[in-house]
Design a protein around this motif. Structure first.
Motif, PDB file in Angstrom:
ATOM      1  N   LEU A  38      -8.448   1.942   0.597  1.00 50.91           N
ATOM      2  CA  LEU A  38      -8.287   3.341   1.087  1.00 50.91           C
ATOM      3  C   LEU A  38      -9.270   4.277   0.992  1.00 50.91           C
ATOM      4  CD1 LEU A  38      -4.619   3.574  -0.808  1.00 50.91           C
ATOM      5  CD2 LEU A  38      -5.161   3.364   1.516  1.00 50.91           C
ATOM      6  N   TYR A  86       2.371   1.526  -3.407  1.00 51.27           N
ATOM      7  CA  TYR A  86       1.433   2.031  -4.248  1.00 51.27           C
ATOM      8  C   TYR A  86       1.177   3.572  -4.219  1.00 51.27           C
ATOM      9  CZ  TYR A  86      -3.443   3.329  -5.751  1.00 51.27           C
ATOM     10  OH  TYR A  86      -4.527   4.016  -6.418  1.00 51.27           O
ATOM     11  N   LEU A  87       1.006   4.028  -3.150  1.00 53.69           N
ATOM     12  CA  LEU A  87       1.004   5.558  -2.802  1.00 53.69           C
ATOM     13  C   LEU A  87       1.975   6.417  -3.312  1.00 53.69           C
ATOM     14  CD1 LEU A  87      -0.875   5.533   0.576  1.00 53.69           C
ATOM     15  CD2 LEU A  87      -1.707   6.196  -1.502  1.00 53.69           C
ATOM     16  N   TYR A  88       3.284   5.489  -3.038  1.00 48.12           N
ATOM     17  CA  TYR A  88       4.371   6.505  -3.599  1.00 48.12           C
ATOM     18  C   TYR A  88       4.561   6.468  -5.176  1.00 48.12           C
ATOM     19  CZ  TYR A  88       9.246   7.803  -4.316  1.00 48.12           C
ATOM     20  OH  TYR A  88      10.555   8.240  -4.750  1.00 48.12           O
ATOM     21  N   GLU A  90       0.699  -1.263  -0.067  1.00 51.06           N
ATOM     22  CA  GLU A  90       0.171   0.028   0.127  1.00 51.06           C
ATOM     23  C   GLU A  90       0.737   1.245  -0.075  1.00 51.06           C
ATOM     24  OE1 GLU A  90      -3.458   0.706   3.107  1.00 51.06           O
ATOM     25  OE2 GLU A  90      -1.837   2.099   3.677  1.00 51.06           O
ATOM     26  N   ARG A  91       1.938   1.273   0.769  1.00 52.26           N
ATOM     27  CA  ARG A  91       3.023   2.335   0.746  1.00 52.26           C
ATOM     28  C   ARG A  91       3.549   2.589  -0.524  1.00 52.26           C
ATOM     29  NH1 ARG A  91       0.324   5.136   3.798  1.00 52.26           N
ATOM     30  NH2 ARG A  91       1.968   6.578   3.473  1.00 52.26           N
ATOM     31  N   ARG A 132       2.326   5.409  -7.565  1.00 52.64           N
ATOM     32  CA  ARG A 132       1.249   5.642  -8.702  1.00 52.64           C
ATOM     33  C   ARG A 132       1.128   6.678  -9.588  1.00 52.64           C
ATOM     34  NH1 ARG A 132      -3.369   7.445  -4.165  1.00 52.64           N
ATOM     35  NH2 ARG A 132      -2.172   9.362  -3.527  1.00 52.64           N
ATOM     36  N   ARG A 164      -6.838  -0.039  -3.351  1.00 56.51           N
ATOM     37  CA  ARG A 164      -7.614   1.160  -3.863  1.00 56.51           C
ATOM     38  C   ARG A 164      -8.858   1.115  -3.203  1.00 56.51           C
ATOM     39  NH1 ARG A 164      -7.869   1.553 -10.137  1.00 56.51           N
ATOM     40  NH2 ARG A 164      -8.508   3.803  -9.644  1.00 56.51           N
ATOM     41  N   GLU A 197      -3.585  -4.256  -6.095  1.00 58.53           N
ATOM     42  CA  GLU A 197      -3.611  -2.657  -6.486  1.00 58.53           C
ATOM     43  C   GLU A 197      -5.000  -2.471  -6.551  1.00 58.53           C
ATOM     44  OE1 GLU A 197      -2.376   0.366  -9.556  1.00 58.53           O
ATOM     45  OE2 GLU A 197      -0.398  -0.596  -8.468  1.00 58.53           O
TER      46      GLU A 197
END
Length: 166
Positions: free
Chosen positions: A140, A64-66, A61-62, A68, A137, A132
Motif C-alpha cells: 500500500l 485490513y483497511l477496515y 487488504e480491504r 486496522r 502494508r 498484514e
C-alpha cells in the motif's frame, strides 16, 4: 517534485499473486523437508494459486483497511485465518468440480473433505501476521511516478552505451 499515485488494484493483485505463489512453493519445499527430510526441496504449486492468492490477499487488504483502527492485531489475524479457511475451502470445492484442485489434505487427521485441515491453523495464523505487517502494508506504500524525467545522457554518449568518436 513529481506527483505520484498509489498502485492500481490490478498491480496490487499481481504483487499479491506472485508473493502467494512464491510462498506456496517455499512452504511446500520446507514442509517436504520437515516431513520427509528431502534435501532436494521440491516446492510445488499450481497456476490456480496465482488467482487464489492474488484475490484473497486483495480481499484481506480491504479487511485490513477496515479493521486496522477497530481491533487489535491478534483479532485481525484470527479473522484473516478464518477467511483463509473459507477461501481455501470455497476455491478448492469449485476446482474439485472440474478435477482441478491441486491440494488434497485427506491424509491429515483433522481435514474437512480433504480441502482444508486444522493442522495448518498455526502456519495460516503466522502467514496472516506476515501478510498484514509486511506484504499488505508495504504494498500500500508503493507508488507510481506520474511523470518520469527523460534520462539525461552525457555529451557525446549514445543510448546504447557507446561513446561517439569523431
Amino acid at each position: 517534485m513529481a506527483a505520484s499515485e498509489p498502485l492500481s488494484a490490478l498491480s496490487r493483485w499481481y504483487l499479491y499473486a506472485i508473493h502467494g505463489y512464491f510462498c506456496e512453493v517455499m512452504f511446500t519445499a520446507a514442509w517436504d523437508f520437515v516431513v520427509h527430510f528431502n534435501w532436494k526441496f521440491p516446492g510445488v504449486t499450481s497456476v490456480w494459486a496465482l488467482f487464489i492468492y492474488g484475490t484473497s490477499m486483495l480481499i484481506v487488504e480491504r479487511m485490513y483497511l477496515y479493521l486496522r483502527d477497530r481491533c487489535c492485531i491478534p483479532a485481525r489475524c484470527l479473522i484473516y485465518t478464518i477467511w483463509t479457511y473459507i477461501w481455501e475451502f470455497s476455491t478448492g470445492y469449485i476446482l474439485r468440480q472440474f478435477n482441478a484442485c491441486p491440494w488434497d489434505y485427506s491424509q491429515f487427521d483433522f481435514d474437512f473433505m480433504g480441502l482444508i485441515t486444522l493442522e495448518y491453523a498455526i502456519p495460516w495464523l503466522c502467514a496472516s501476521f506476515i501478510m498484514e505487517q509486511l506484504v499488505i502494508r508495504n504494498t500500500l506504500r508503493l507508488r507510481f511516478d506520474q511523470h518520469q524525467p527523460e534520462p539525461r545522457l552525457p555529451a557525446g554518449a549514445m543510448a546504447n552505451g557507446h561513446v561517439k568518436s569523431d
